[in-house]
Design a protein around this motif. Structure first.
Motif, mmCIF file in Angstrom:
data_model
loop_
_atom_site.group_PDB
_atom_site.id
_atom_site.type_symbol
_atom_site.label_atom_id
_atom_site.label_comp_id
_atom_site.label_asym_id
_atom_site.label_seq_id
_atom_site.Cartn_x
_atom_site.Cartn_y
_atom_site.Cartn_z
ATOM 1 N N HIS A 129 -8.458 -38.876 39.208
ATOM 2 C CA HIS A 129 -7.746 -37.707 38.374
ATOM 3 C C HIS A 129 -6.541 -38.684 38.212
ATOM 4 C CE1 HIS A 129 -10.084 -35.034 41.160
ATOM 5 N NE2 HIS A 129 -9.785 -34.294 40.111
ATOM 6 N N ASP A 181 -9.137 -33.031 45.800
ATOM 7 C CA ASP A 181 -9.091 -32.083 44.396
ATOM 8 C C ASP A 181 -7.881 -31.693 44.238
ATOM 9 O OD1 ASP A 181 -9.797 -30.635 42.379
ATOM 10 O OD2 ASP A 181 -11.478 -29.709 43.272
ATOM 11 N N GLN A 219 -4.502 -35.665 32.715
ATOM 12 C CA GLN A 219 -3.606 -34.511 32.718
ATOM 13 C C GLN A 219 -2.349 -34.841 32.114
ATOM 14 O OE1 GLN A 219 -4.684 -31.694 32.983
ATOM 15 N NE2 GLN A 219 -3.919 -30.353 34.340
ATOM 16 N N TRP A 268 -7.420 -29.242 36.167
ATOM 17 C CA TRP A 268 -7.150 -30.608 36.270
ATOM 18 C C TRP A 268 -8.383 -31.228 36.311
ATOM 19 C CZ3 TRP A 268 -2.553 -33.534 38.931
ATOM 20 C CH2 TRP A 268 -2.953 -35.139 38.800
ATOM 21 N N TYR A 328 -2.877 -38.905 35.230
ATOM 22 C CA TYR A 328 -2.027 -37.907 34.751
ATOM 23 C C TYR A 328 -0.961 -38.907 34.011
ATOM 24 C CZ TYR A 328 1.341 -39.086 38.448
ATOM 25 O OH TYR A 328 2.363 -39.755 39.253
ATOM 26 N N TYR A 331 -0.541 -29.207 42.919
ATOM 27 C CA TYR A 331 -1.688 -30.096 42.599
ATOM 28 C C TYR A 331 -1.488 -31.236 43.717
ATOM 29 C CZ TYR A 331 -2.251 -29.024 37.663
ATOM 30 O OH TYR A 331 -2.674 -28.331 36.353
ATOM 31 N N ASN A 349 -7.020 -29.437 42.011
ATOM 32 C CA ASN A 349 -7.197 -27.894 41.278
ATOM 33 C C ASN A 349 -6.913 -27.005 42.576
ATOM 34 O OD1 ASN A 349 -8.188 -28.401 38.530
ATOM 35 N ND2 ASN A 349 -9.450 -29.796 39.750
ATOM 36 N N ARG A 364 -11.536 -34.176 36.280
ATOM 37 C CA ARG A 364 -11.678 -35.399 36.679
ATOM 38 C C ARG A 364 -11.607 -36.284 35.242
ATOM 39 N NH1 ARG A 364 -13.866 -37.038 42.200
ATOM 40 N NH2 ARG A 364 -13.362 -35.177 43.256
ATOM 41 N N TYR A 365 -11.316 -37.474 35.622
ATOM 42 C CA TYR A 365 -11.192 -38.605 34.372
ATOM 43 C C TYR A 365 -12.592 -38.505 33.722
ATOM 44 C CZ TYR A 365 -9.743 -42.904 32.248
ATOM 45 O OH TYR A 365 -9.417 -43.623 31.348
#
Length: 144
Positions: free
Chosen positions: A28, A91, A107, A100, A30, A82, A93, A102-103
């Motif tokens: 994940h 996770d 995000q 959000w 951001y 988050y 979400n 996954r890659y």
């Protein structure tokens, strides 16, 4: 200068790390993009620098949160959700927050607009086609 250093030292290296991680597990990712982050009393320029998101996770220092906008407070609440959910489950979400993924999506965390952006757009926006070859060639020395 700030954008160049951010791209070379942080953004493109994060992009490269996420690309490598994505070969084994979907991370994940951001990018924190508050144009006027709280707690930047000594920072004169626009935009979020390295670690600018930390006050949003802890809502500290209290003096900065007195000046936070409604949108910044909402972003902080979303980020707290988050981070807490991710720590508990792996996770981020959480019901009631923007999804959000996954890659291969990054995000975007900014007041009033939390949404995913493609990893390729992230790499383009941060000039990674320029910076990564320089980094690997040894022509640019970054000690971050």
């Amino acid at each position: 200068m700030g954008a160049a250093l951010t791209d070379a030292a942080f953004a493109c290296q994060a992009y490269e790390a996420n690309e490598a991680l994505a070969q084994r597990t979907p991370p994940h990712a951001y990018e924190f993009n508050d144009p006027h982050p709280v707690a930047y009393d000594l920072y004169a320029g626009p935009g979020a620098g390295h670690t600018a998101e930390i006050p949003y996770v802890f809502q500290e220092p209290a003096s900065a949160w007195k000046r936070a906008s409604t949108a910044q407070r909402a972003l902080s609440d979303t980020m707290l959700s988050y981070w807490t959910r991710f720590a508990a489950t792996g996770d981020p979400n959480t019901p009631g927050t923007p999804p959000w993924p996954r890659y291969d999506l990054v995000q975007e965390l900014m007041p009033g607009d939390t949404a995913p952006n493609s990893a390729s757009a992230f790499a383009r926006d941060h000039q990674c086609r320029f910076w990564l070859p320089l980094r690997h060639s040894g022509q640019v020395k970054l000690y971050f």
